[in-house]
Scaffold this active site. Structure first.
Site, mmCIF file in Angstrom:
data_model
loop_
_atom_site.group_PDB
_atom_site.id
_atom_site.type_symbol
_atom_site.label_atom_id
_atom_site.label_comp_id
_atom_site.label_asym_id
_atom_site.label_seq_id
_atom_site.Cartn_x
_atom_site.Cartn_y
_atom_site.Cartn_z
ATOM 1 N N GLU A 1 1.048 22.217 -11.071
ATOM 2 C CA GLU A 1 -0.767 22.732 -10.514
ATOM 3 C C GLU A 1 -0.537 24.125 -11.461
ATOM 4 O OE1 GLU A 1 -4.586 22.655 -8.102
ATOM 5 O OE2 GLU A 1 -2.550 22.297 -7.481
ATOM 6 N N ASP B 213 -10.868 28.903 -7.075
ATOM 7 C CA ASP B 213 -11.415 28.422 -5.848
ATOM 8 C C ASP B 213 -9.962 28.480 -5.300
ATOM 9 O OD1 ASP B 213 -10.885 25.929 -7.197
ATOM 10 O OD2 ASP B 213 -11.781 25.026 -5.480
#
Length: 530
Positions: free
Chosen positions: A478, A294
């Site tokens: 991340e 996403d």
């Protein structure tokens, strides 16, 4: 009998979900006011806040006060909710090295068994677990497998076992594994890595693990296959699609057609720019969130714009590879109880799925595995790293694997590792970003076809980038910019997060897998030729 079991299973799952209200359901009106304001820059903050008293009492006070002169919404929220704080703002000792850093992070990112706090959005778990880090204060489904790879290298077997037990608990309680252990995630799952987790634990603790988690493997499978017995040719139901020729494949899906509570205002604003109905747009946005990607142009039409998102029209190649692995794992677990007939059925389903993946997702002209748009009846024109998954699960032929290896080397390999797609769209699951789980899946898949040199080259570039950023910042991130390794990664709905569970896990696994001296790697030339 089988249909009766499915009806009972679905009734229990839906009933359980209905008994777990989300923040928007608990605080109608107040929720929208807060999420549409600038009180918290991140919409996830409020949905993770814990009410200090019964929501009915808070709502009574809000409705009495909201229209009075001088009402301060922020002061009201802070008086009635415990706002979450960050957990991993700790001082890194860079000189101690990256292994010491990860060992410390396992403690920083570990959460103890949850107390079931009244009215909280947290779904309490019975065992300790590892969270990704940053704004992600709860367990996440597919993140956890890659975190476990590092925990295995750190000999944290008990933590791995506890996390698998937690996922089994979620399946037993809710009928599936939610995106994360929050009430607002109870309408969707994520890429189904539970079977891979069970197989990882079985390698450590023995084949008895398959027997222990067989019931949950089957329950999760039934969740993903809901509606498969009745869906008509050329139609879809929940997470399944029956192709025109009769094959049953899976897609990502979310049962809600409302804005995501954790990204409420972004979804509301984005829906205004779409030609889809708001409900359809929200369902496609949510389905993309269920994919873990996403967002990415992978899910958009040829314009490459978010308002055209069409996730529910797409049969993802990686999801169906994971389902194939789930079917084979269930078959192995059934062999443990000598149920040859049922094991044969799951192996047959796996073989049918493999044939369908090769039929619909293999693009001979480009030599790549693509997603398939079942409504348009054509392969996606966008090549993504999802095309590496058929190698990980030995679905590809030797020739197909050779072509995919060539594609990885020529089109996806950049100075810092593998880029997710070749589109520079501004979305975080596109260029120039690279992500730890996709590096691992490519490396592991290549080695299964003996492309060991390419696998090691990818690993070395990725590790070099991770380690250089750590040396400069004291953080493991991340995601990373693998195209220009001097720049940070961008895109996404939130700032770059550090911690970070799956980055830590994959890094430690690859360092040990290739016996890499991190100090020596750091002294290598600043750039690697592509």
């Amino acid at each position: 009998m089988r249909k009766l079991f499915l009806l009972v299973f679905l009734f229990i799952a839906l009933h359980t979900q209905a008994q777990t209200p989300t923040p928007r359901q608990q605080f109608p009106g107040l929720f929208e006011a807060v999420q549409s304001s600038t009180i918290f820059p991140d919409n996830k903050t409020f949905v993770d806040a814990t009410p200090k008293r019964d929501p009915a009492e808070i709502m009574k006070a809000y409705n009495e006060q909201k229209d009075k002169p001088g009402f301060d919404l922020k002061a009201f929220v802070l008086a009635n909710f415990e706002v979450p704080i960050g957990h991993n703002n700790f001082q890194t000792d860079i000189s101690a090295g990256i292994r010491k850093h990860i060992d410390t992070l396992w403690q920083v990112l570990q959460r103890h068994p949850d107390e079931a706090k009244p009215f909280s959005s947290t779904l309490a778990l019975p065992n300790p677990y590892i969270v990704p880090g940053g704004r992600f204060r709860e367990i996440y489904y597919w993140d956890s497998y890659f975190t476990m790879l590092g925990l295995q290298e750190s000999h944290q077997t008990k933590v791995i076992h506890n996390m698998v037990e937690n996922f089994a608990y979620l399946i037993d309680k809710y009928g599936f594994i939610p995106n994360g252990n929050r009430s607002y995630y109870l309408t969707r799952s994520q890429p189904p890595f539970f079977a891979m987790m069970v197989n990882l634990l079985a390698k450590i603790e023995g084949e008895k693990v398959l027997l222990r988690f067989r019931p949950q493997l089957i329950k999760e499978y039934e969740y993903w296959m809901q509606g498969s017995m009745s869906v008509k040719h050329g139609e879809a139901a929940h997470r399944v699609v029956r192709m025109a020729d009769g094959e049953v494949l899976n897609r990502y899906w979310d049962e809600s057609d409302q804005p995501r509570e954790e990204s409420y205002i972004k979804d509301v604003d984005a829906a205004k720019e779409s030609n889809q109905s708001a409900a359809q747009f929200y369902q496609n946005i949510r389905a993309a969130a269920a994919s873990g990607w996403d967002f990415s142009t992978r899910w958009f039409d040829s314009s490459g714009k978010l308002p055209t998102i069409q996730t529910t029209d797409i049969i993802p190649v990686d999801l169906n590879c994971l389902m194939y692995n789930m079917e084979l794992t269930i078959a192995r677990s059934l062999n443990q109880i000598q149920n040859a007939k049922l094991a044969k059925m799951y192996r047959y389903r796996a073989s049918r799925r493999k044939e369908a993946i090769l039929k619909y997702c293999w693009h001979q002209k480009t030599g790549w595995f693509d997603d398939y748009n079942w409504k348009l009846k054509q392969q996606s024109p966008i090549e993504t790293l999802a095309g590496e998954f058929p190698l990980e699960f030995k679905i590809a032929s030797d020739e197909q694997a050779r072509l995919v290896a060539d594609g990885l080397k020529n089109n996806f390999l950049k100075p810092g590792g593998l880029v997710t797609t070749q589109n520079f769209s501004g979305q975080q699951w596109d260029a120039p970003n690279g992500w730890a789980p996709l590096q691992y899946m490519a490396i592991d898949g290549l080695e299964k076809y003996n492309y060991n040199a390419l696998a090691k080259e990818i690993a070395t570039r990725w590790l070099k980038l991770n380690i250089r950023v750590f040396r400069q910042t004291g953080k493991l991130l991340e995601k990373y910019n693998v195209v220009d390794t001097q720049l940070t990664a961008g895109g996404g709905e939130y700032p770059l997060q550090d911690g970070f569970g799956w980055t830590n896990g994959v890094l430690l696994h690859l360092v040990n897998r290739y016996h890499i001296d991190t100090e020596q790697l750091e002294k290598a030339p600043a750039e690697v030729r592509n």
